[in-house]
Each structure stands twice: as structure tokens, then as C-alpha cells.
Motif scaffolding. Structure first.
Motif, PDB file in Angstrom:
ATOM      1  N   GLY A 232     -27.297   5.768  43.577  1.00 25.19           N
ATOM      2  CA  GLY A 232     -27.788   6.901  43.606  1.00 25.19           C
ATOM      3  C   GLY A 232     -28.422   6.759  44.570  1.00 25.19           C
ATOM      4  O   GLY A 232     -27.611   7.525  45.550  1.00 25.19           O
TER       5      GLY A 232
ATOM      6  N   ILE B 211     -25.261   6.132  47.419  1.00 23.10           N
ATOM      7  CA  ILE B 211     -24.495   7.161  47.253  1.00 23.10           C
ATOM      8  C   ILE B 211     -25.133   8.212  48.342  1.00 23.10           C
ATOM      9  O   ILE B 211     -24.280   9.059  49.148  1.00 23.10           O
ATOM     10  N   THR B 212     -26.349   9.066  48.787  1.00 20.48           N
ATOM     11  CA  THR B 212     -26.474   9.445  49.012  1.00 20.48           C
ATOM     12  C   THR B 212     -26.875   9.278  50.448  1.00 20.48           C
ATOM     13  O   THR B 212     -27.945   9.894  51.461  1.00 20.48           O
ATOM     14  N   GLN B 213     -27.265   7.782  51.058  1.00 23.01           N
ATOM     15  CA  GLN B 213     -27.539   7.335  52.258  1.00 23.01           C
ATOM     16  C   GLN B 213     -28.824   7.247  52.424  1.00 23.01           C
ATOM     17  O   GLN B 213     -29.768   6.951  53.853  1.00 23.01           O
TER      18      GLN B 213
ATOM     19  N   SER C 264     -20.863   0.984  48.698  1.00 23.15           N
ATOM     20  CA  SER C 264     -21.235   1.421  49.449  1.00 23.15           C
ATOM     21  C   SER C 264     -19.559   2.157  50.537  1.00 23.15           C
ATOM     22  O   SER C 264     -19.241   3.478  52.060  1.00 23.15           O
TER      23      SER C 264
ATOM     24  N   THR D 204     -33.300  15.794  48.399  1.00 26.97           N
ATOM     25  CA  THR D 204     -32.632  14.865  48.808  1.00 26.97           C
ATOM     26  C   THR D 204     -33.346  14.027  49.201  1.00 26.97           C
ATOM     27  O   THR D 204     -33.395  12.571  48.153  1.00 26.97           O
TER      28      THR D 204
ATOM     29  N   TYR E  96     -28.180   9.780  40.054  1.00 31.33           N
ATOM     30  CA  TYR E  96     -27.715  10.177  40.996  1.00 31.33           C
ATOM     31  C   TYR E  96     -27.097  11.854  41.440  1.00 31.33           C
ATOM     32  O   TYR E  96     -26.493  12.479  41.925  1.00 31.33           O
TER      33      TYR E  96
ATOM     34  N   TRP F 129     -26.419  13.386  44.626  1.00 30.83           N
ATOM     35  CA  TRP F 129     -25.180  13.178  44.558  1.00 30.83           C
ATOM     36  C   TRP F 129     -24.568  14.323  44.614  1.00 30.83           C
ATOM     37  O   TRP F 129     -23.140  14.995  45.085  1.00 30.83           O
TER      38      TRP F 129
ATOM     39  N   TYR G 169     -24.879  17.093  46.932  1.00 33.87           N
ATOM     40  CA  TYR G 169     -24.018  16.534  47.867  1.00 33.87           C
ATOM     41  C   TYR G 169     -22.379  17.637  46.983  1.00 33.87           C
ATOM     42  O   TYR G 169     -22.563  18.210  48.441  1.00 33.87           O
ATOM     43  N   ARG G 170     -22.170  17.451  46.548  1.00 31.52           N
ATOM     44  CA  ARG G 170     -21.119  17.423  45.702  1.00 31.52           C
ATOM     45  C   ARG G 170     -20.740  19.073  45.571  1.00 31.52           C
ATOM     46  O   ARG G 170     -19.749  20.232  45.878  1.00 31.52           O
TER      47      ARG G 170
ATOM     48  N   TYR H 163     -15.393  11.263  50.723  1.00 26.90           N
ATOM     49  CA  TYR H 163     -16.465  11.103  50.578  1.00 26.90           C
ATOM     50  C   TYR H 163     -16.072  10.868  49.293  1.00 26.90           C
ATOM     51  O   TYR H 163     -15.674  12.221  48.455  1.00 26.90           O
TER      52      TYR H 163
END
Length: 483
Positions: free
Chosen positions: A63, A66-68, A79, A405, A413, A416, A419-420, A439
Motif C-alpha cells: 500500500g 503504490i502511493t509512492q 512497483s 495520503t 490500500y 490508492w 487516488y483512483r 497507473y
């Protein structure tokens, strides 16, 4: 009862064998000295501990990636978006039968307990919400119908159907937990020790999370405002749904503390998060990460392949995770389902979008304050942090969602998912990405579904549209047009 589709073959074999058994099989094979049903407290212990632990482990390992917030300097395939079966499908479908057992026990005449009922409904909603958020269409209405209806190849339901069920379960949980029934003896509950009022706050906080999740598809204003008006939701860190490790065994310790140091050292500070931290002069940088051997903060980009990640690591020595907090201590880090900071940021966004009354700025500040306080930042330092021009709220969803975030560090997650839904903060693929510069927005179904439940799998893939069983097919709640 179907635990997962992987068990279909063994279940059918067992059914065949039972046909040839004698009529008095149960009498012959019953042990009069053993209970026929596991108690609610034992089931609750397993369900609350295993699900909370797994969600946090997923947040920590993937998690955050994926959110860096983190990146890997070794084995960086995730990644690069080289994704296969991520394992969450089997995990949740393994525990849903136990959740349903708690529910049945809590409603049985001889063992009724509204608090256990509320706990089970909350955990069932949490499980199905994760399943549909991660995969899209999932078995829901027929998922647990193996024992009662003999359905061992369940149909997949669309996301709206699943979400209607999730939100109804949480509303029913609120009603059950409002009764405040006590539990005699050991509760088995590792989150709130059977405190119905705390579980009620979690149930309603999850309702806020999932109402916001579907807000591009549906007007959720009245429902969110009703929850706010009732006041039974997480409002402080004292209400956080957390599991505190005792450290008495490997199973009751922060998982990273039981592994090898080499594996721990594979995770580093991501350049994306370092950019946020430098912009905000953020004290969480020094809490979550260690300076490198040169005494500097250095990040590593997401999406490098194995060779490039190792070369970058050798040349730049990116900052590793704080070794005292996340490796040497068995108890300092906690597992959690949801914290006050997330709730406050949900309310900040809801206020900013006009879904609820109240000040978006006040909720935003409360979210930051809750996150920093949770990680041990002193009140005076929090005040100074909030006073910075780069942090002061200006009505920007970019600022709000970036801070949210960061606060969702280790929370499965959820970053993420945001973000989606919003595209904020903007995330770009790395130089060695294997997904064509896109992405990803979902996990792939496990390969077992294509063999054990093929007809329903095929129907779901077709119904989802997009690119079907592909990591680029968006969810129902992502494609709404309300904002």
C-alpha cells in the motif's frame, strides 16, 4: 459453507463420500467431550487479529509502495506493476465463513449478543468492501451459500450491489451496537475488548469512508450528515481501531521484527514522499525513516527494475525505514483498521465538496493534528507545523488529499483508493514500468477462479467492461460523474 473457491474440489469430494456413509454417521462420529461449535470469543479473536494484522502488513509492504511513500531497492516488481495474484481474494474468503459463524452465534436464541452481532457485521462489511475495491465484481449474494443452498460456484455481483450490502451491514451494526450489551468473560476482541461504544464509532467511521468512496456515483450528503449529527464516529486517537502487539511470540509481534534484516532493508524512502516532506518540513520524516550513512535524506524513485534499483541503491544510499521503530521493536509499531486522522480528512473533503456542513479547514487541521499526535509529535510542534504557509489550508483538494495520503501510511490500500477516485495526488509510473505508462486500478482475479468457477468468472469479466480481468479496468465508483 464455502471458505474459498479453492476448496470446491475438496468439498465436492467430501459430499460424495458422505453419500456412502451409514445413516448413524453423526452419532458414531460425535465426540461427547468436545464442543460442536466454536465459541464467539475464540472466533472473534481470530477474525479481529488476523484481519487487522494482514491489512497493516499489506499497507506496509505494498500500500505504501503504490502511493509512492516507499519504494523497494530489491525485488521491485510490484512497483513496476508486474502483478499476479496478490493473495487478498483467498485471505478474505477464508475468514468470511468465520465472521458468519460469529453472526449466527450472536443471533441464536441461546447465545444472543448484540455486541458480537455488531462486531461481525462490521468485519463482514470491511471484508467485502476490500474485496470489491481491490477486484471489482466479486461473489457476494451467493458467496456463503455452500452449506445452506449447495452453491459452490457462486455468481459475481456488481460493485453497486456489494456496496449496498456493505452500507446496510454497517447501519445494522450501528443499531446492534447502540444496545451496549456487555460480554461476560473474555471477549476475544483484540481491538476494543468488547466495548460496544467503540465498535459503534468504527462502524460509522467506515460508513463515512465508503460513502465518500461512492460519492461520484451517488448523492451521499444526507447519509453523511446524519452520521455527523448523531456523533457516534471516531473523533480522537483514543477511538482508533488499533491492535497493540504484546511481543510475547512471533504471532503477537510487529511482523517485520520477526524477519531478517536483509528483507527489512529492501524498503526505502520514495522520492515522491521525500518531496512532500521537504515541502511541508514534516517531522514524520525523522520518525519513519533514518538518514543514510552520509547523514542525508535520500529517496529512491518508484518503478525501477531490479538492475537499476540495485545500481541506484549502490550509488545513492537511499534512506531506510527507522530501524528502531519498524524492526528492532516487537511492540512499538501497531496494526490498525482505521484512525481518527483518516476520518477527519474524510470530513474535510466532504465539507469542501458541500456534502456536509462545517469547516473544511477545521477538519483538515484536525486530521493533521491527529496524525502527528499519533506518531508522537508534541503539541507545540504540531502548532508550528500547521502555521507554515505550505501547510495552511487554502481550499485546495490537492493539499488536502496529499496530507491525507501521508496520514494513510500503513493503512492497507486506502491511499490508492483515494487516488483512483480523485487522481490526487497525481502519481506517475517509473522508468521501468511494465504497464504501458498507465497507473493500475485493480488486482487480477486469482487463476483458480478461471478453472473452478469459470462460467461466473467469464460473466464478471465481460460485465465489468473496460479491459476485463486487467489491472487497468476501473471500478464502478471510479467512473461516476458527480464531480
Amino acid at each position: 459453507m464455502m471458505k474459498t473457491s479453492n476448496f470446491i474440489t475438496s468439498i465436492l469430494l467430501a459430499g460424495t463420500l458422505l453419500v456412502s456413509c451409514t445413516d448413524n454417521f453423526e452419532e458414531i462420529n460425535s465426540n461427547p467431550n468436545a464442543p460442536e461449535q466454536v465459541s464467539a470469543n475464540l472466533l472473534t479473536s481470530t477474525v479481529t487479529s488476523e484481519i487487522t494484522r494482514r491489512l497493516t502488513e499489506e499497507g506496509y509492504s505494498d500500500g505504501n509502495t503504490i502511493t509512492q511513500l516507499m519504494a523497494k531497492n530489491n525485488f521491485p516488481g510490484f512497483s513496476q506493476f508486474d502483478w499476479g495474484d496478490q493473495g487478498m481474494w483467498d485471505f478474505f474468503y477464508n475468514y468470511l465463513p468465520e465472521i458468519n459463524d460469529i453472526l449466527e452465534i450472536s443471533r441464536a436464541e441461546e447465545s444472543q449478543n448484540a455486541t458480537y452481532e455488531g462486531i461481525a457485521l462490521t468485519m463482514r462489511a470491511l471484508s467485502y468492501a476490500n474485496l470489491t475495491d481491490l477486484y471489482g465484481y466479486v461473489p457476494y449474494t451467493e458467496a456463503m451459500a455452500g452449506r445452506t443452498e449447495g452453491i459452490f460456484t457462486p455468481k459475481y455481483d456488481d460493485q453497486e450491489t456489494v456496496y449496498n450490502g456493505v452500507l446496510q451491514d454497517l447501519a445494522d451494526a450501528d443499531a446492534a451496537l447502540a444496545k451496549g450489551e456487555g460480554i461476560t468473560g473474555s471477549t476475544g476482541d483484540v481491538i476494543y475488548n468488547g466495548d460496544a461504544s467503540k465498535w459503534r464509532k468504527l462502524a460509522n467511521s467506515l460508513r463515512l469512508r465508503y460513502l465518500m468512496r461512492i460519492s461520484k456515483q451517488r448523492d451521499v450528503s444526507a447519509e453523511m450528515q446524519s452520521i455527523i449529527n448523531a456523533g457516534n464516529y471516531i473523533m480522537s486517537n483514543d477511538d482508533n481501531a488499533v491492535l497493540v502487539y504484546s511481543g510475547t511470540s512471533n504471532n503477537d509481534s510487529w511482523p517485520q521484527s520477526t524477519g531478517r534484516i536483509g528483507g527489512f532493508d529492501e524498503k526505502s524512502l520514495c522520492t515522491t514522499l521525500l518531496g512532500y516532506f521537504e515541502e511541508f518540513n514534516d517531522p514524520r520524516l525523522d520518525i519513519w525513516f533514518d538518514r543514510n550513512s552520509d547523514g542525508e535524506w535520500v529517496g529512491i524513485p518508484i518503478g525501477l527494475n531490479q538492475d537499476n534499483a540495485r545500481a541506484y541503491d549502490d550509488a545513492n544510499s537511499p534512506s531506510r525505514l527507522d530501524v528502531e521503530l519498524f524492526y528492532f521493536s516487537k511492540t512499538a509499531a501497531e496494526a490498525f483498521i482505521m484512525k481518527d486522522s483518516e476520518v477527519q480528512f474524510i470530513l474535510a473533503e466532504a465539507a469542501e465538496r458541500g456534502f456536509i456542513t462545517g469547516s473544511a479547514e477545521d477538519y483538515y487541521n484536525a486530521g493533521i493534528r491527529a496524525s502527528l499526535a499519533y506518531w508522537g509529535v508534541a503539541d507545540a510542534d504540531i502548532d508550528a507545523y500547521l502555521a507554515q504557509p505550505s501547510v495552511q489550508y487554502d481550499g485546495s483538494l490537492q493539499l488536502l488529499m496529499t496530507q491525507k495520503t501521508i496520514a494513510l501510511w500503513n493503512v492497507d490500500y486506502q491511499g490508492w483508493m483515494d487516488y483512483r477516485r480523485t487522481g490526487i495526488p497525481a502519481l506517475e509510473t517509473g522508468q521501468d514500468d511494465l504497464n504501458g505508462g498507465r497507473y493500475p486500478v485493480r488486482f487480477l482475479y486469482p487463476a483458480s477462479e478461471q478453472t473452478l468457477n469459470k462460467a461466473n468468472y467469464d460473466a464478471a469479466v465481460q460485465a465489468m467492461g473496460g479491459e476485463g480481468d486487467n489491472i487497468n479496468t476501473p471500478s464502478w465508483w471510479e467512473t461516476g460523474t458527480r464531480y
